[in-house]
Scaffold this active site. Structure first.
Site, PDB file in Angstrom:
ATOM      1  N   LYS A 265       0.947  -1.209  -0.009  1.00  0.00           N
ATOM      2  CA  LYS A 265      -0.111   0.096  -0.016  1.00  0.00           C
ATOM      3  C   LYS A 265       0.902   1.242   0.005  1.00  0.00           C
ATOM      4  O   LYS A 265       2.008   1.189   0.708  1.00  0.00           O
ATOM      5  CB  LYS A 265      -0.738   0.103   1.196  1.00  0.00           C
ATOM      6  N   ARG A 339     -10.360 -11.181   1.898  1.00  0.00           N
ATOM      7  CA  ARG A 339     -11.466 -12.250   1.206  1.00  0.00           C
ATOM      8  C   ARG A 339     -10.741 -13.623   1.400  1.00  0.00           C
ATOM      9  O   ARG A 339     -11.554 -14.550   1.344  1.00  0.00           O
ATOM     10  CB  ARG A 339     -11.772 -11.912  -0.063  1.00  0.00           C
TER      11      ARG A 339
HETATM   12  N1  BES Z   1      -8.224  -3.476   4.425  1.00  0.00           N
HETATM   13  C1  BES Z   1      -8.285  -3.210   3.165  1.00  0.00           C
HETATM   14  C2  BES Z   1      -9.605  -2.415   2.773  1.00  0.00           C
HETATM   15  C3  BES Z   1      -9.634  -1.003   3.413  1.00  0.00           C
HETATM   16  C4  BES Z   1      -9.489   0.058   2.718  1.00  0.00           C
HETATM   17  C5  BES Z   1     -10.248  -0.902   4.755  1.00  0.00           C
HETATM   18  C6  BES Z   1      -9.575   1.243   3.171  1.00  0.00           C
HETATM   19  C7  BES Z   1     -10.341   0.525   5.217  1.00  0.00           C
HETATM   20  C8  BES Z   1      -9.969   1.517   4.544  1.00  0.00           C
HETATM   21  C9  BES Z   1      -8.458  -4.276   2.171  1.00  0.00           C
HETATM   22  O1  BES Z   1      -7.657  -5.450   2.741  1.00  0.00           O
HETATM   23  C10 BES Z   1      -7.900  -3.996   0.723  1.00  0.00           C
HETATM   24  O2  BES Z   1      -6.645  -3.608   0.721  1.00  0.00           O
HETATM   25  N2  BES Z   1      -8.706  -4.158  -0.130  1.00  0.00           N
HETATM   26  C11 BES Z   1      -8.330  -3.682  -1.444  1.00  0.00           C
HETATM   27  C12 BES Z   1      -8.644  -4.466  -2.612  1.00  0.00           C
HETATM   28  C13 BES Z   1      -8.306  -4.644  -3.809  1.00  0.00           C
HETATM   29  C14 BES Z   1      -6.704  -4.913  -3.802  1.00  0.00           C
HETATM   30  C15 BES Z   1      -8.921  -5.598  -4.636  1.00  0.00           C
HETATM   31  C16 BES Z   1      -8.953  -2.366  -1.748  1.00  0.00           C
HETATM   32  O3  BES Z   1     -10.010  -2.114  -1.277  1.00  0.00           O
HETATM   33  O4  BES Z   1      -8.224  -1.349  -2.522  1.00  0.00           O
HETATM   34 MN    MN Z   2      -5.592  -5.285   1.840  1.00  0.00          MN
END
Ligand code: BES
Ligand code: MN
Ligand code: ZN
Length: 487
Positions: A265, A339
């Protein structure tokens, strides 16, 4: 005091207080522009006198007028939260009260107790403490009220505080192992609750390939740390002497820190990721609340715990992992880790617990936050009745949910050439919260299932209403009320 059609309406006990303090509240309110809208406050600081003969002797240090708006439970929740804010650092608070409905009493107490929450400060070695000076004192209701309503409000607020504390806990101390220890400690002394957990080797032996893959960098890399290895936590409330009680399984995402993994990230997206176990904390808190309220349903929290790290042991995009029950999944993005761990936990819950209802709650997608903003949760379910019950349970207690669809034609976006399915949708499809929900649905089997995406509301950027900045515990009230309804 409420804001009625004919102006300010005094609440019960106001007349007695007026006599006791010799204050004309109506005139005082009028002079200061206090109209009684929900959450409006007017603090009347009273003189301090050490002379026993003074008219000010033996009185409270302040009288706080609080607006209760239209008198609804929601406006009382607002009033309670505002009162807690003004009561901070003042000692105990006595409220003139009596004759209000259960929902109104619950609203006032809920707002007060949630508003009184104070995040802990960490000292050396992770020792946690709350500043006594900034604390909010006990609340005393002067008059008649429903004890059951007060108990419900208090139980849910205590459970919410636990979920908030777990979320705010820094990830250098919060690991799958320490999270499980705190869960066991929180359940100690509650006779109806049993807490167990499977360690990293057991999780691997059970065939939870998603949980193992996500947790592997923190567990198996060169800087291996057994406390950071993946874990599956189970906490069950079994009601005493209830035959044929329904079984509700609540699966909560328990990522103790989400760096994104190799698909790392950016700094702005990573900062908040110590709260990526908010769903798991909520699931645990609901089980404890259900126990406290002796809910006549069996409630099991299933929390897959892992730290999504970067290291030599990291799983990779393109890896194919086999989740519990044998389904193979191609990893589309290592940041879509939630997921994967939920797939294992949902499949495990379906196969081994045979629940009547299966609810999962997770900070799953940034897309859910984009769709609904920072204060509403997304509900997905093929069962309209269950979705409606979730929305209603939340609406009654100040948590807002919106149902999003599960369009069948988006299923094909999850097709993989190399596995049974892909963890992420093909690029360009959009609807990230929806395709994540469609992915999870594959692991719920034929059980009545709902998926709650709380990526937005699980965390607050700033103080508002009854919420402090940081982890909010969003979902504890909704799901506790839901299990009461389903029992
Ligand atoms: N934990 C994150 C989602 C999240 C984002 C929670 C902002 C709280 C605030 C999750 O694990 C994630 O990174 N999801 C990705 C999925 C994508 C890579 C398909 C996302 O939402 O960008
Ligand atoms: Mn994530
Ligand atoms: Zn995550």
């Amino acid at each position: 005091m409420g804001a009625g059609p004919d102006g300010l309406e005094p609440g019960r006990g106001t007349a007695q207080a007026a006599v006791r303090y010799g204050i004309d509240f109506a005139a005082t309110a009028d002079r200061t522009g206090f109209t009684g809208t929900a959450g409006q406050t007017l603090v009347l600081e009273l003189p301090v006198s050490h002379s026993p003969d003074s008219v000010w002797a033996n009185l409270a240090s302040a009288v706080i007028l609080v607006g209760t708006g239209d008198g609804s439970p929601a406006d009382h929740r607002q009033a309670g939260a505002a009162l807690a804010g003004k009561a901070r650092g003042r000692g105990s608070v006595t409220v003139s009260w009596g004759g209000e409905s259960e929902a109104v009493t619950q609203g006032l107490v809920q707002g007060y107790l949630l508003g009184a929450y104070q995040p802990v400060k960490y000292g050396q070695g992770g020792r946690a403490a709350r500043s006594p000076k900034k604390g909010t004192g006990d609340l005393t209701l002067l008059g008649s009220y429903s004890q059951a309503a007060l108990d419900r409000a208090r139980t849910m607020a205590v459970a919410t505080a636990l979920a908030r504390d777990l979320g705010n806990w820094p990830s250098n101390w919060k690991t799958p192992a320490t999270f499980a220890d705190r869960a066991a400690a929180a359940a100690a002394g509650r006779g109806s609750v049993r807490v167990t957990s499977f360690g990293p080797d057991e999780v691997a032996a059970l065939g939870m390939g998603g949980l193992v893959a996500v947790g592997s960098a923190a567990w198996r890399g060169p800087a291996a740390d057994p406390s950071r290895g993946p874990r599956l936590l189970l906490a069950t409330h079994t009601p005493k002497g209830v035959k044929g009680a329904p079984h509700i399984a609540i699966v909560g995402k328990g990522i103790t820190f989400d760096s994104g993994g190799l698909d790392i990230k950016p700094p702005s997206g990573m900062a908040a990721m110590k709260t990526d176990m908010a769903g798991g904390a909520t699931a645990l808190a609901v089980v404890l609340a259900a126990a406290e309220l002796a809910v006549p349903a069996k409630v099991t929290a299933v929390v897959p715990l892992a730290q999504n790290s970067v290291g030599a042991g990291s799983y990779r995009p393109g890896d194919v992992v086999t989740v519990y029950g044998g389904t193979t999944v191609e990893v589309g993005d290592t940041d879509a880790e939630g997921r994967l761990v939920l797939a294992d936990a949902l499949a495990y819950a379906t196969a081994t617990l045979g629940p009547d209802y299966l609810i999962d709650i997770a900070t799953l997608t940034g897309a859910a936050k984009v769709a609904l903003g920072p204060r509403a949760g997304a509900v997905f379910s093929s069962d309209g009745t269950l979705a409606a019950r979730i929305e209603e349970s939340g609406a009654a207690l100040g948590e807002s949910w919106w149902r999003l669809p599960l369009p069948e034609d988006l299923e094909e976006a999850l097709v993989s050439e190399n596995a049974d399915l892909s963890s992420t949708a093909k690029s360009g499809v959009g609807a990230g919260a929806v395709t994540a929900a469609l992915f999870l649905r594959r692991f719920a089997g034929s059980t009545r299932w709902a998926h709650l995406d709380v990526a937005g509301p699980a965390r607050a950027a700033s103080a508002r209403d009854w919420t402090a900045p940081g982890a909010t515990g969003f979902g504890v009230h909704t799901l506790t009320a839901l299990v009461e309804r389903l029992a």
